[in-house]
Design a protein around this motif. Sequence first.
Motif, PDB file in Angstrom:
ATOM      1  N   ILE A  61       1.114  -1.042   0.159  1.00 22.06           N
ATOM      2  CA  ILE A  61       0.157  -0.180  -0.163  1.00 22.06           C
ATOM      3  C   ILE A  61       0.572   1.619   0.115  1.00 22.06           C
ATOM      4  N   ILE A  62       2.229   1.303   0.845  1.00 24.98           N
ATOM      5  CA  ILE A  62       2.870   2.903   0.722  1.00 24.98           C
ATOM      6  C   ILE A  62       3.177   2.778  -0.992  1.00 24.98           C
ATOM      7  N   TRP A  63       4.016   1.220  -1.241  1.00 27.68           N
ATOM      8  CA  TRP A  63       4.241   1.534  -2.980  1.00 27.68           C
ATOM      9  C   TRP A  63       3.110   2.490  -4.137  1.00 27.68           C
ATOM     10  N   LEU A  64       2.208   1.787  -3.088  1.00 29.02           N
ATOM     11  CA  LEU A  64       0.842   1.857  -4.263  1.00 29.02           C
ATOM     12  C   LEU A  64      -0.011   4.108  -4.253  1.00 29.02           C
ATOM     13  N   ARG A  65       0.519   4.017  -2.996  1.00 26.60           N
ATOM     14  CA  ARG A  65       0.299   5.435  -2.886  1.00 26.60           C
ATOM     15  C   ARG A  65       1.344   6.146  -2.972  1.00 26.60           C
ATOM     16  N   ASP A  66       2.942   6.104  -3.058  1.00 26.38           N
ATOM     17  CA  ASP A  66       3.654   6.514  -3.503  1.00 26.38           C
ATOM     18  C   ASP A  66       3.234   6.857  -5.309  1.00 26.38           C
ATOM     19  N   VAL A  67       3.490   5.593  -5.736  1.00 29.18           N
ATOM     20  CA  VAL A  67       2.530   5.845  -7.473  1.00 29.18           C
ATOM     21  C   VAL A  67       1.925   6.987  -7.681  1.00 29.18           C
ATOM     22  N   PHE A  68       0.447   6.947  -6.795  1.00 27.76           N
ATOM     23  CA  PHE A  68      -0.202   8.011  -6.978  1.00 27.76           C
ATOM     24  C   PHE A  68      -0.095   9.788  -6.885  1.00 27.76           C
ATOM     25  N   LEU A  69       0.003   9.209  -5.769  1.00 23.96           N
ATOM     26  CA  LEU A  69       1.196  10.750  -5.380  1.00 23.96           C
ATOM     27  C   LEU A  69       2.182  11.673  -6.747  1.00 23.96           C
ATOM     28  N   LYS A  70       3.417  11.089  -7.216  1.00 31.68           N
ATOM     29  CA  LYS A  70       4.643  10.793  -8.372  1.00 31.68           C
ATOM     30  C   LYS A  70       3.499  11.067  -9.932  1.00 31.68           C
ATOM     31  N   SER A  71       2.052  10.577  -9.311  1.00 35.06           N
ATOM     32  CA  SER A  71       1.320  10.258 -10.558  1.00 35.06           C
ATOM     33  C   SER A  71       0.021  12.076 -10.426  1.00 35.06           C
ATOM     34  N   ALA A  72      -0.172  12.169  -9.387  1.00 34.80           N
ATOM     35  CA  ALA A  72      -1.011  13.320  -9.449  1.00 34.80           C
ATOM     36  C   ALA A  72       0.247  15.177  -9.753  1.00 34.80           C
ATOM     37  N   LEU A  73       1.195  14.573  -9.395  1.00 32.43           N
ATOM     38  CA  LEU A  73       2.365  15.677  -9.362  1.00 32.43           C
ATOM     39  C   LEU A  73       2.740  15.513 -10.656  1.00 32.43           C
ATOM     40  N   ILE A  74       3.072  14.384 -11.630  1.00 32.48           N
ATOM     41  CA  ILE A  74       2.351  14.979 -12.832  1.00 32.48           C
ATOM     42  C   ILE A  74       1.742  16.175 -13.394  1.00 32.48           C
ATOM     43  N   LEU A  75       0.262  15.117 -13.015  1.00 29.17           N
ATOM     44  CA  LEU A  75      -1.221  16.049 -13.668  1.00 29.17           C
ATOM     45  C   LEU A  75      -0.954  17.977 -13.117  1.00 29.17           C
ATOM     46  N   SER A  76      -0.523  17.918 -12.026  1.00 25.99           N
ATOM     47  CA  SER A  76      -0.285  18.839 -11.979  1.00 25.99           C
ATOM     48  C   SER A  76       1.009  19.915 -12.348  1.00 25.99           C
ATOM     49  N   GLU A  77       1.763  19.544 -13.055  1.00 22.74           N
ATOM     50  CA  GLU A  77       2.898  19.757 -13.596  1.00 22.74           C
ATOM     51  C   GLU A  77       1.991  19.774 -15.111  1.00 22.74           C
ATOM     52  N   ARG A  78       1.265  19.299 -15.691  1.00 24.74           N
ATOM     53  CA  ARG A  78       1.167  19.614 -17.110  1.00 24.74           C
ATOM     54  C   ARG A  78       0.421  20.739 -17.696  1.00 24.74           C
ATOM     55  N   ASP A  79      -0.325  21.351 -16.526  1.00 24.65           N
ATOM     56  CA  ASP A  79      -1.144  22.422 -16.111  1.00 24.65           C
ATOM     57  C   ASP A  79       0.121  23.824 -17.108  1.00 24.65           C
TER      58      ASP A  79
END
Length: 305
Positions: A287-305
Amino acid sequence: MRFKKLDLNLLVALDHMLALQSVSAAAEKMFMSQSAMSNALTRLRTYFDDPLLVQVGKRMELTPRAEAMQPAIRDILVRVEATIDTQPEFDPTISTRAFNILVSDYTLRVLMPIVVAEMDRQGARVKLNLLSQRETPFLMLERGDADLLVTPDHFISPNHPSTLLYEDKYVVLACAKGPYADVEMDLDLYQAAPHAIMIPPSAGAKPAESLVLNNLGITRNVELTTFSFSALPHLLAGTGRIATVHAHLAKVAMKTTPLVQYELPFELETFKQNMQWHSYRDHDPGIIWLRDVFLKSALILSERD
């Protein structure tokens, strides 16, 4: 295994019967015959000296004692499941563990493509089961039926850990070839224009922005409703309607649909997207790994703005 003369295997059967309020449905879920499940219920009734499930008309209902026991039994089984599933180490390139994730169709369209791409980039072999959200999605988390919940902050439970993934704002969309293709989007025009809105399929539920607009005293002239966030922008094509949607979703939709975007003609708090997991899974390496994947993905999403 027995504890105080109770066969602990019966607790799993009892958990399913109480959750489904059906002997046959519980038997099907546990891959047992109905007669075997009925026998388990008979043994449980004898042990607890209570009918537990009673026939009322065409359905079965829980007795008061069964209702009182249900949360504790589920809690026990979730603890056991968390203990069994938690490994000292987790390698996503080797593990074929399946993760159950609760998401809205907005998340499915905006964030999940980035998540699965990030998993592939890491060479992960894990499996994902993406589940649709219900009116109170955290209940599936508490029951252990979901490993991760991705939802706005007002839908998370105060009893389990969570973290902010990203923030999104709301914008106004209209057809690029319609009557609102080149206008000054002020409050009067916003309230007078015909709207398309999303209504959650759960009975009595309202979209988050509708609740906020009601509190602000802002009304909308609703002409079309849909159950899907992601379909909303595409339903504007070729029409004279407008819609209030998340900016990230608008950006995705405008790649394939002729739309124009306007800022809201009033102040509206940003949309906060969170993820939540069960407190018993807080130290689960998977679950820790999964949460980290989501956090990295969210950062990528935010950086696309």
